[in-house]
Write a protein that holds these residues in place. Sequence first.
Motif, PDB file in Angstrom:
ATOM      1  N   THR A  31      -5.704   4.861   8.320  1.00  0.00           N
ATOM      2  CA  THR A  31      -4.523   5.702   8.506  1.00  0.00           C
ATOM      3  C   THR A  31      -4.035   6.218   7.164  1.00  0.00           C
ATOM      4  O   THR A  31      -3.727   5.439   6.258  1.00  0.00           O
ATOM      5  CB  THR A  31      -3.393   4.919   9.200  1.00  0.00           C
ATOM      6  OG1 THR A  31      -3.849   4.474  10.484  1.00  0.00           O
ATOM      7  CG2 THR A  31      -2.155   5.780   9.384  1.00  0.00           C
ATOM      8  N   LEU A  32      -3.978   7.539   7.050  1.00  0.00           N
ATOM      9  CA  LEU A  32      -3.482   8.199   5.850  1.00  0.00           C
ATOM     10  C   LEU A  32      -2.194   8.927   6.234  1.00  0.00           C
ATOM     11  O   LEU A  32      -2.243  10.001   6.842  1.00  0.00           O
ATOM     12  CB  LEU A  32      -4.502   9.185   5.292  1.00  0.00           C
ATOM     13  CG  LEU A  32      -5.880   8.620   4.914  1.00  0.00           C
ATOM     14  CD1 LEU A  32      -6.838   8.681   6.105  1.00  0.00           C
ATOM     15  CD2 LEU A  32      -6.479   9.390   3.753  1.00  0.00           C
ATOM     16  N   GLY A  33      -1.055   8.314   5.940  1.00  0.00           N
ATOM     17  CA  GLY A  33       0.220   8.893   6.347  1.00  0.00           C
ATOM     18  C   GLY A  33       0.356   8.883   7.852  1.00  0.00           C
ATOM     19  O   GLY A  33       0.332   7.831   8.485  1.00  0.00           O
ATOM     20  N   ASN A  34       0.437  10.068   8.443  1.00  0.00           N
ATOM     21  CA  ASN A  34       0.591  10.182   9.900  1.00  0.00           C
ATOM     22  C   ASN A  34      -0.730  10.414  10.623  1.00  0.00           C
ATOM     23  O   ASN A  34      -0.742  10.549  11.852  1.00  0.00           O
ATOM     24  CB  ASN A  34       1.554  11.330  10.238  1.00  0.00           C
ATOM     25  CG  ASN A  34       2.951  11.077   9.709  1.00  0.00           C
ATOM     26  OD1 ASN A  34       3.446   9.954   9.779  1.00  0.00           O
ATOM     27  ND2 ASN A  34       3.592  12.118   9.176  1.00  0.00           N
ATOM     28  N   ALA A  35      -1.824  10.478   9.885  1.00  0.00           N
ATOM     29  CA  ALA A  35      -3.130  10.774  10.487  1.00  0.00           C
ATOM     30  C   ALA A  35      -4.014   9.536  10.462  1.00  0.00           C
ATOM     31  O   ALA A  35      -4.111   8.841   9.448  1.00  0.00           O
ATOM     32  CB  ALA A  35      -3.804  11.917   9.747  1.00  0.00           C
TER      33      ALA A  35
END
Length: 284
Positions: A31-35
């Motif tokens: 998970t990178l931030g909201n993605a």
Amino acid sequence: MNVKIISDSTCDLSPELIEKYGIAIVPLSVTLGNATGLDGLDVRPEDIYAYVRESNALPKTSAVNVDEYRCVFEFWSKSGYAIVHFCISSEFSSSYQNAYAASEGMKDVHVIDSRNLSSGQGLLVLHGAEMAQSGKTAEEIFRECSALVSQVEASFVVDSLDYLYKGGRCSALSAFGANLLNIKPCIEVLDGRMIPSTKYRGRIGSVMLKYVQKRLAGRDDIDKHRIFITHTQCDPADVQAIRKKIEELAPDFEEILDTTAGATITTHCGPNTLGILFLRKKQG
């Protein structure tokens, strides 16, 4: 019954090795931030570096859940295979617990806790794949590879402790001191955990050569079937120098494999990390 060798994506095997041995990979999530995406499919190491530069934070990694594992195991079981599945150390992730829970009640599904990570796990996966190709049963592969877990020697040197600090695996003081003094620590995987070992100083390329010298020189307890050079965004010239150093110190390795760590391992180690990973001979 044919045997399917399966591993989670932290084994850091190259696409060529995965295809050669017919290995199935179950990706962890990143998970990178909201993605959120799948390790090796949607998220690659380059995405990790870019995210850390832009956000000054680390992505989060997530284990394969029980339902996802059950779907994978059922697919291969219904396709006529017995299964041997390899997981990253249970000290680092809940993947093993989830895979084991998914396997309960299923016939001929065997789950191995590698007690390791990256190509330390990959060594076991390839050994299992070679056994499968030679016609061994899933039970035989499970027993032999489980016994091999304690013979894996995995270690790596890191250029900076920034990623380990951001991930909560070392203190701010340790990271600051290492960077200030130009210290490049060696991290060993022992009993499923990462343990700080030798501290080197200097340019990372020179440190890598000292590290390989220390790990290989004058030893007669190494299984010379194969050795991995596994790294994250290292200078190709440094990697080639490491290969030459291995050939100088241990010219009888049958196979020297160069692999790049995937997104999950990169998240925890950062760029300019390099390790050599191999099996020790069975004692006694």
